[in-house]
Design an enzyme around this catalytic site. Structure first.
Site, mmCIF file in Angstrom:
data_model
loop_
_atom_site.group_PDB
_atom_site.id
_atom_site.type_symbol
_atom_site.label_atom_id
_atom_site.label_comp_id
_atom_site.label_asym_id
_atom_site.label_seq_id
_atom_site.Cartn_x
_atom_site.Cartn_y
_atom_site.Cartn_z
ATOM 1 C CG ASN A 1 -0.462 -0.267 2.512
ATOM 2 O OD1 ASN A 1 0.602 -0.849 2.662
ATOM 3 N ND2 ASN A 1 -1.186 0.147 3.529
ATOM 4 C CB ILE A 2 1.664 3.626 -2.333
ATOM 5 C CG1 ILE A 2 2.562 2.415 -2.676
ATOM 6 C CG2 ILE A 2 2.430 4.945 -2.505
ATOM 7 C CD1 ILE A 2 2.931 2.290 -4.144
ATOM 8 C CD GLU B 1 -5.396 -5.909 -1.156
ATOM 9 O OE1 GLU B 1 -4.804 -4.811 -1.050
ATOM 10 O OE2 GLU B 1 -6.203 -6.326 -0.326
#
Ligand code: THU
Length: 132
Positions: A42-43, A55
């Site tokens: 995740n960013i 994802e």
């Protein structure tokens, strides 16, 4: 299907998470039709809504490398329970996968559970509904 490599990739990519706001690291891995595996994390963003989940990072990497068929997805969060894909990620998975594919929810290297995409996103709206 052997899940070992998907699980280790998701765990490895969780370490790349950029999470200054939630401090909640997520890692993911996707298996493509030719057996290659793409990892993602995740960013987050100061404009919170611009955050990209692990994802989707993994899926967008695979698709942008030419792999438009996803055969399995693995995800690991940052808690002692299992982390399920968010609704947006379930929809993005459904764009590139059959409803029967395994979604591997990882607690740690040794503990994981497997659901199908149909189980986590029943009745998905997909390109078939648009006759595409
Ligand atoms: N997150 C993911 O990366 N995947 C999920 O399936 C659930 C949520 C991220 C988004 C955000 O960076 C953090 O987890 C907290 O919501």
């Amino acid at each position: 299907m052997e899940y070992k490599d998907l699980i280790s990739t998701a765990l490895k990519f969780r370490e790349q998470a950029y999470v200054p706001y939630s401090n909640f690291k997520v890692g993911a891995a996707v298996l493509t039709e030719d057996g290659s595996i793409y990892g993602g994390c995740n960013i987050e963003n100061a404009s919170y809504g611009a955050t990209n989940c692990a994802e989707r990072t993994a899926i967008f990497k695979a698709v942008s490398e030419g792999h438009k068929v996803i055969k399995a997805v693995a995800v690991v969060g940052d808690v002692s329970t299992y982390t399920f894909p968010c609704g947006i990620c379930r929809q993005v998975i459904a764009e590139f996968a059959d409803t029967s594919i395994p979604i591997i929810l990882i607690k740690n290297e040794k503990e994981y559970i497997v659901k199908t995409l149909e189980e986590v996103l029943p009745g998905a709206f997909t390109k078939q509904d648009l006759n595409k």
